[in-house]
Design a protein around this motif. Structure first.
Motif, PDB file in Angstrom:
ATOM      1  N   SER A   1       1.016  -1.496  -0.148  1.00 27.69           N
ATOM      2  CA  SER A   1       0.163   0.274  -0.457  1.00 27.69           C
ATOM      3  C   SER A   1       0.660   1.341   0.240  1.00 27.69           C
ATOM      4  O   SER A   1       2.249   1.140   0.044  1.00 27.69           O
ATOM      5  CB  SER A   1      -1.035   0.103   1.079  1.00 27.69           C
ATOM      6  OG  SER A   1      -1.797  -1.086   1.678  1.00 27.69           O
ATOM      7  N   HIS A   2       0.496   2.299  -0.247  1.00 29.10           N
ATOM      8  CA  HIS A   2       0.372   3.188  -0.525  1.00 29.10           C
ATOM      9  C   HIS A   2       0.074   4.255  -0.030  1.00 29.10           C
ATOM     10  O   HIS A   2      -1.132   4.782   0.205  1.00 29.10           O
ATOM     11  CB  HIS A   2       1.835   4.077  -1.232  1.00 29.10           C
ATOM     12  CG  HIS A   2       0.763   4.044  -3.098  1.00 29.10           C
ATOM     13  ND1 HIS A   2       0.295   2.935  -2.966  1.00 29.10           N
ATOM     14  CD2 HIS A   2       0.101   5.533  -2.798  1.00 29.10           C
ATOM     15  CE1 HIS A   2      -0.659   4.361  -4.662  1.00 29.10           C
ATOM     16  NE2 HIS A   2      -0.619   4.873  -4.358  1.00 29.10           N
ATOM     17  N   ILE A   3       0.403   5.589   0.720  1.00 39.20           N
ATOM     18  CA  ILE A   3      -0.301   6.509   1.406  1.00 39.20           C
ATOM     19  C   ILE A   3      -0.520   7.887   0.249  1.00 39.20           C
ATOM     20  O   ILE A   3       0.836   7.734   0.048  1.00 39.20           O
ATOM     21  CB  ILE A   3       0.301   6.919   3.047  1.00 39.20           C
ATOM     22  CG1 ILE A   3       1.183   6.663   4.022  1.00 39.20           C
ATOM     23  CG2 ILE A   3      -0.343   8.768   2.926  1.00 39.20           C
ATOM     24  CD1 ILE A   3       1.854   6.913   5.086  1.00 39.20           C
TER      25      ILE A   3
ATOM     26  N   VAL B   1       6.761  14.164   4.773  1.00 37.73           N
ATOM     27  CA  VAL B   1       7.518  13.037   5.356  1.00 37.73           C
ATOM     28  C   VAL B   1       6.700  11.936   4.821  1.00 37.73           C
ATOM     29  O   VAL B   1       7.309  11.367   4.134  1.00 37.73           O
ATOM     30  CB  VAL B   1       7.677  13.611   6.562  1.00 37.73           C
ATOM     31  CG1 VAL B   1       7.744  11.519   7.121  1.00 37.73           C
ATOM     32  CG2 VAL B   1       8.516  13.909   7.434  1.00 37.73           C
ATOM     33  N   LEU B   2       5.435  11.556   5.304  1.00 35.77           N
ATOM     34  CA  LEU B   2       4.263  10.731   4.707  1.00 35.77           C
ATOM     35  C   LEU B   2       4.273  10.312   3.537  1.00 35.77           C
ATOM     36  O   LEU B   2       4.232   8.726   2.706  1.00 35.77           O
ATOM     37  CB  LEU B   2       3.384  10.435   5.909  1.00 35.77           C
ATOM     38  CG  LEU B   2       3.489  10.335   7.112  1.00 35.77           C
ATOM     39  CD1 LEU B   2       1.954  10.371   7.645  1.00 35.77           C
ATOM     40  CD2 LEU B   2       4.062   9.040   7.517  1.00 35.77           C
TER      41      LEU B   2
ATOM     42  N   LEU C   1      10.277   7.093   2.450  1.00 41.42           N
ATOM     43  CA  LEU C   1      10.196   6.733   3.488  1.00 41.42           C
ATOM     44  C   LEU C   1       8.586   6.310   4.101  1.00 41.42           C
ATOM     45  O   LEU C   1       8.667   5.498   4.817  1.00 41.42           O
ATOM     46  CB  LEU C   1      10.033   8.261   4.250  1.00 41.42           C
ATOM     47  CG  LEU C   1      10.956   8.802   4.215  1.00 41.42           C
ATOM     48  CD1 LEU C   1      10.658  10.409   4.937  1.00 41.42           C
ATOM     49  CD2 LEU C   1      12.672   8.794   5.533  1.00 41.42           C
ATOM     50  N   GLN C   2       7.997   6.058   2.966  1.00 42.97           N
ATOM     51  CA  GLN C   2       7.285   5.837   2.890  1.00 42.97           C
ATOM     52  C   GLN C   2       7.306   3.868   2.758  1.00 42.97           C
ATOM     53  O   GLN C   2       5.897   3.363   4.504  1.00 42.97           O
ATOM     54  CB  GLN C   2       6.377   5.447   1.631  1.00 42.97           C
ATOM     55  CG  GLN C   2       5.506   6.905   1.808  1.00 42.97           C
ATOM     56  CD  GLN C   2       4.300   6.345   0.847  1.00 42.97           C
ATOM     57  OE1 GLN C   2       3.555   5.398   0.293  1.00 42.97           O
ATOM     58  NE2 GLN C   2       3.528   7.710  -0.038  1.00 42.97           N
TER      59      GLN C   2
ATOM     60  N   PHE D   1       4.505   4.743  13.572  1.00 44.50           N
ATOM     61  CA  PHE D   1       4.296   5.787  14.143  1.00 44.50           C
ATOM     62  C   PHE D   1       3.385   5.948  13.344  1.00 44.50           C
ATOM     63  O   PHE D   1       1.517   6.352  14.294  1.00 44.50           O
ATOM     64  CB  PHE D   1       4.841   6.955  12.871  1.00 44.50           C
ATOM     65  CG  PHE D   1       4.232   8.137  13.533  1.00 44.50           C
ATOM     66  CD1 PHE D   1       5.133   8.458  14.533  1.00 44.50           C
ATOM     67  CD2 PHE D   1       3.902   9.337  12.673  1.00 44.50           C
ATOM     68  CE1 PHE D   1       4.123  10.009  14.952  1.00 44.50           C
ATOM     69  CE2 PHE D   1       2.907  10.789  12.715  1.00 44.50           C
ATOM     70  CZ  PHE D   1       3.391  10.590  14.231  1.00 44.50           C
ATOM     71  N   VAL D   2       2.699   5.526  12.436  1.00 47.18           N
ATOM     72  CA  VAL D   2       1.223   4.913  11.966  1.00 47.18           C
ATOM     73  C   VAL D   2       0.254   4.571  12.589  1.00 47.18           C
ATOM     74  O   VAL D   2      -0.881   4.420  12.973  1.00 47.18           O
ATOM     75  CB  VAL D   2       1.182   4.868  10.599  1.00 47.18           C
ATOM     76  CG1 VAL D   2      -0.300   4.570  10.005  1.00 47.18           C
ATOM     77  CG2 VAL D   2       1.698   6.309   9.885  1.00 47.18           C
TER      78      VAL D   2
END
Length: 152
Positions: free
Chosen positions: A36-38, A134-135, A140-141, A149-150
């Protein structure tokens, strides 16, 4: 025409139920963001919490959209100090990535918050900028720091 009761019961006993197997399909935190990706991050509301000794602090609501679907999102609640620790971990583990600064930490008091909603909005915008940079960073993802953190 009626069948004897015992005959129909014996037929039922011959039919065995299909075995049920249960599978744990909850996301494993180490692999949650792997496929998945943000796609979006929204720092929105805040809540004022009465801390120990009556000293209030703010918890920010951060909504993280996964794979572009608002139905596939995570809401997390973090204090500024949680986000500071997150940034420190990113800087420590990702020396090759330019991690943006957080908005300046200054003294906060309930009286100040009541006097200036602009202070809270400025803080929210700064956190929004940081979290987005950042996200949404592809480098970094999939970091374990981001995952912790998530999901932590």
């Amino acid at each position: 025409m009626t069948r004897p009761h015992s005959h129909s019961l014996s037929q039922l006993n011959k039919v065995l139920p299909v075995p049920i197997s249960l599978e744990d399909r909850t996301p494993d935190s180490s692999h949650f963001l792997e496929n998945s990706h943000i796609t979006d991050v929204l720092v929105g509301d805040y809540h004022i919490i009465s801390g120990d000794g009556g000293r209030p602090y703010i918890v920010w609501v951060i909504r993280i959209i996964i794979n572009g679907s608002t139905h596939n999102s995570i809401c997390i609640y973090k204090r500024y100090t949680d986000i500071e620790r997150f940034r420190q971990m990113l800087v420590k583990q990702h020396k090759d990535v330019d991690i943006p600064d957080l908005p300046v930490k200054d003294s906060m008091s309930l009286q100040r918050m009541m006097w200036s909603s602009n202070w809270l909005e400025t803080r929210r915008k700064g956190l929004q900028w940081f979290m987005t940079n950042v996200l949404l960073n592809p480098k970094l993802q999939h970091s374990n720091v981001v995952t912790e953190f998530v999901l932590g």
